[in-house]
Enzyme design. Sequence first.
Site, PDB file in Angstrom:
ATOM      1  N   SER A 138       0.855  -1.183   0.000  1.00  0.00           N
ATOM      2  CA  SER A 138       0.000   0.000   0.000  1.00  0.00           C
ATOM      3  C   SER A 138       0.890   1.232   0.000  1.00  0.00           C
ATOM      4  CB  SER A 138      -0.889   0.002   1.243  1.00  0.00           C
ATOM      5  OG  SER A 138      -1.537   1.251   1.419  1.00  0.00           O
ATOM      6  N   TYR A 148      -0.916  -0.857  10.445  1.00  0.00           N
ATOM      7  CA  TYR A 148      -1.196  -1.195   9.049  1.00  0.00           C
ATOM      8  C   TYR A 148      -0.072  -0.700   8.146  1.00  0.00           C
ATOM      9  CZ  TYR A 148      -3.431  -1.520   4.503  1.00  0.00           C
ATOM     10  OH  TYR A 148      -3.697  -1.837   3.185  1.00  0.00           O
TER      11      TYR A 148
END
Length: 257
Positions: A138, A148
């Site tokens: 990401s 994350y």
Amino acid sequence: MTTALITGSTAGIGAAFARRLAAQGHNLVLVARDTKRLGEQATELHDRHGIEADVLAADLSTEEGIAAVEQRLGDRTHPVDLLVNNAGFGNKGRYLEVSMADELTMLKVHVEAVLRLTSAAAESMRSRGRGGVINVASVAAFVPRGTYGASKAWVVQFTQGAARDLTGSGVRLMALCPGFVRTEFHQRAGMGTDNIPGWMWLDADKLVATALADLARGKTVSVPDPRYKALMGVVKLTPRGLLGGMSSRTGRKYGPQ
């Protein structure tokens, strides 16, 4: 015909990879937790494109699930030519608002599973002198933003290092770093998306087409959109301290609701 194994194949980016690869004539091994959805997906892709689509129900947050996919990747009689490590999820909440159990589950899926499945695939591919692995990370990997982002930063760093070590082996590794994509990701995490500007959303099918082209070109990191490439260019030039504050404010504006 070559075979691709895709984790998290039933929705979002994983489903887009499955559609694209099936249309190109690749046989598939579809991996996800939901047996019913896997069966429906396999039937649809087989009927539409005439390819073979096997299903493997596995939860990559468990030892049994990771081991089952490792075993399939290590099968030399039915080799996998392309692995797409796509399975992943987000937790709603800031650091210390998310339970430790949920944080560790995220690391199990984003880090341990990626490490083990990449290694199982790459070992088999190296012995044949060909193959590819796409690890879905990401753009969050490039900004300091919680567990994350940290887990996705690990994916990028690991993939780049492993790709360097496998230079000349015929095995290509690439980290794919998309931005916001309309998938089930945010809904499953209970995150609102109404406040995310329209220009920040990417189309999953276009993203996958770019990713596969970047893998073929030998890239080890793919940021598959000019808008996000420009943003990442700004990120590289921004001092880390300032970037941390900007990331926190952006997370409050565009993150979980």
